[in-house]
Design a protein around this motif. Structure first.
Motif, PDB file in Angstrom:
ATOM      1  N   TRP A  15       2.266  -1.927   1.155  1.00 10.16           N
ATOM      2  CA  TRP A  15       1.646  -1.455  -0.007  1.00 10.16           C
ATOM      3  C   TRP A  15      -0.016  -1.532   0.645  1.00 10.16           C
ATOM      4  O   TRP A  15      -0.591  -0.418  -0.043  1.00 10.16           O
ATOM      5  N   LYS A  16      -0.894  -2.473   1.794  1.00 12.93           N
ATOM      6  CA  LYS A  16      -1.480  -2.490   1.968  1.00 12.93           C
ATOM      7  C   LYS A  16      -1.958  -0.853   2.385  1.00 12.93           C
ATOM      8  O   LYS A  16      -3.176  -0.542   1.954  1.00 12.93           O
TER       9      LYS A  16
ATOM     10  N   TRP B 132       3.682  -6.495   1.271  1.00 17.80           N
ATOM     11  CA  TRP B 132       2.868  -6.584   1.398  1.00 17.80           C
ATOM     12  C   TRP B 132       1.975  -5.294   2.414  1.00 17.80           C
ATOM     13  O   TRP B 132       0.881  -4.990   1.626  1.00 17.80           O
TER      14      TRP B 132
END
Length: 542
Positions: free
Chosen positions: A31-32, A28
């Motif tokens: 990807w952020k 996460w």
């Protein structure tokens, strides 16, 4: 022996769920950060030059910052000991999680290795793109000095590039030396290469101070991709006829149809214009925020442990047992310990940096200050330690034990009373049996004298059969009826213990190989028809 979901969670499920959570958190974060650099307007020009290499390198860097920050915390033993004994962490299950700090340390280390590969690969692509996509319009964002510059100069002739190469070499040494084969064959290699993390962190701070990747600061004055009539653009681009009155020096040729215009910056079929050039600035190195705190905390703790370990320790006796087992008895002023505690022995005359944990086999009491450990000679450090003690017993031996104090909050254990102890010992050969058999015989005879022969149920298992009867007949007749040949049938043992202790709580304490530990852990969490509850505990040098 079916496992419920709660039993599975307590057994292997908790580890799997934690690994899944940690993987999801890192993905996460990756990807952020990737989307931030892919869609962020402040990185428009840099993204046009580097492409996905920019996004992957920065996304992997954010994951590395997180893991480089947390990988040091599990090694802060004093902090973990304080938390483990704090009243705020009174739950036994929570303290067991603290005992798994080594597992978390390894998990962070593996994550650092994986995302370092991504980070290095992305920066290799970036170095090539800096050279091939040199932008003469915006020289401040170029890491290269001219188009076609050798990318190797960016890797070996700049501070970020050179420190990155050295960090890759250091990380490679640390990873390869951490493998099980090297740790078992030569622990010194593992220990000394692992202490290179100080070099790694110093290089990391220099690496992020280069400021190679820059972002645009004046987005309002110069929206990314807008038309800016500066000298460079006058020479290379034509202006639409509608702009002729504003800029009379330009030609009146139509705007080229094949010129690609960023969609967000096209309004009513016209390109936006601005009079100011874009300004670029390097990010403040965020890595400092991530690693400075844990690194300072770890250094302070190492200093504290060094100061605390300088108190004198007196060795009262050294006893050599069969099967290369050494018993060391010591005295230290104002030292208190409880059964199950361990100490970390550090001997400067053996190794300046290396130290090892050992479980206390003799604890100090109110009337006796002596405590001791049993250590098996299986490696370079223990061999040198044994030779130092046995060959130079008449000389003063400088040993600086670092005692791992553990505080025990009031978590309900006082309500339990030990009624019976089942002691199961598995040995591969006779020599391993002999070094501890004397103590077992002494304990057995003492219980008979106190009319408590069944207070401890002793079961011994040996794989080797040659010469057993001769040894038993000579010295260990008290253990003859408790000696079994072969491997324990753990399922039958658990069923028998559960049957004799219906609807009671039984603590299972394991000190042994991981293979046996997994079997006992699984059986402890299995359901039984007697209502007996087993609580599994594993020796952990966290």
């Amino acid at each position: 022996m079916a496992l419920s979901w709660r039993s599975w969670l307590a057994n292997e499920g908790s580890k799997h769920l934690f690994l899944l959570f940690w993987l999801s958190l890192n993905v996460w974060l990756f990807w952020k950060t990737f989307l931030l650099y892919y869609q962020g307007l402040q990185y428009y020009y840099l993204h046009q030059m580097l492409g996905l290499g920019l996004c992957v390198s920065r996304a992997s860097a954010s994951v590395l910052n997180l893991n480089c920050c947390l990988v040091l915390l599990p090694m802060c033993r004093v902090l973990l000991a304080f938390l483990r004994g704090s009243q705020k962490v009174a739950s036994r299950k929570t303290r067991r999680l603290l005992d798994k700090s080594k597992t978390f340390h390894v998990t962070c280390g593996v994550t650092i290795c994986i995302f370092s590969v991504l980070h290095v690969a992305a920066h290799l692509v970036n170095a090539l793109n800096f050279s091939e996509n040199y932008n003469e319009d915006f020289p401040s964002i170029n890491a290269a000095n001219y188009r076609g510059e050798d990318p190797r100069k960016l890797l070996f002739a700049t501070v970020p590039g050179l420190t990155g190469v050295i960090m890759v070499l250091v990380l490679f040494l640390m990873c390869t030396a951490s493998t099980y084969a090297i740790r078992v064959s030569n622990y010194d290699i593992f220990w000394y290469t692992h202490n290179l993390f100080f070099v790694f962190y110093m290089l990391l701070m220099l690496h992020v101070s280069g400021g190679v990747l820059k972002y645009q600061t004046n987005l309002e004055e110069h929206p990314p991709g807008c038309f800016n009539p500066n000298k460079t653009l006058r020479e290379n681009m034509t202006v639409p006829k509608a702009f002729e009155e504003l800029f009379p020096d330009y030609t009146t040729e139509p705007f080229p149809e094949d010129l690609s215009v960023p969609e967000p910056f096209v309004q009513n079929n016209f390109m936006r214009i601005c009079s100011k050039e874009p300004k670029f600035q390097s990010h403040f190195p965020e890595t400092w925020f991530w690693i400075s705190g844990p690194l300072c905390l770890y250094c302070v703790e190492r200093l504290y442990r060094y100061i605390r370990s300088n108190k004198p320790v007196t060795i009262t006796s050294v006893i050599s047992h069969p099967s290369n087992v050494l018993e060391v008895r010591m005295i230290k002023d104002d030292f208190k310990a409880r059964p199950g505690q361990y100490v970390i022995l550090h001997c400067p005359r053996v190794s300046a940096l290396e130290s090892h944990p050992f479980t206390l086999t003799m604890c100090p009491t109110d009337t006796k200050a002596t405590f001791g450990v049993h250590l098996k000679v299986v490696g370079d450090w223990t061999e040198r330690f044994r030779d130092l003690l046995l060959l130079h017993s008449n000389q003063d031996t400088e040993i600086l034990p670092i005692f791992q104090q553990r505080r025990y909050p009031n978590d309900g254990w006082k309500h339990y009373k030990l009624r019976r102890l089942y002691f199961i010992w598995v040995c591969r050969d006779i020599e391993s049996f002999r070094w501890f058999a004397d103590l077992l015989c002494t304990l057995h005879n003492k219980l008979w004298q106190e009319n408590r022969p069944d207070y401890i149920n002793i079961q011994l298992y040996l794989s080797q059969t040659d010469g057993i009867q001769k040894i038993i007949g000579e010295k260990y007749q008290a253990l003859n009826s408790r000696l079994l040949i072969g491997r324990p049938r753990w399922k039958l043992l658990f069923d028998e213990i559960a049957k004799c202790n219906r609807r009671k709580t039984i603590g299972v304490f394991c000190c042994g190989p991981n293979k046996i530990s997994k079997i006992l852990h699984k059986l402890s969490n299995s359901s039984n028809s007697y209502g007996t509850r087993f609580e599994y505990n594993k020796e952990s040098f966290s």
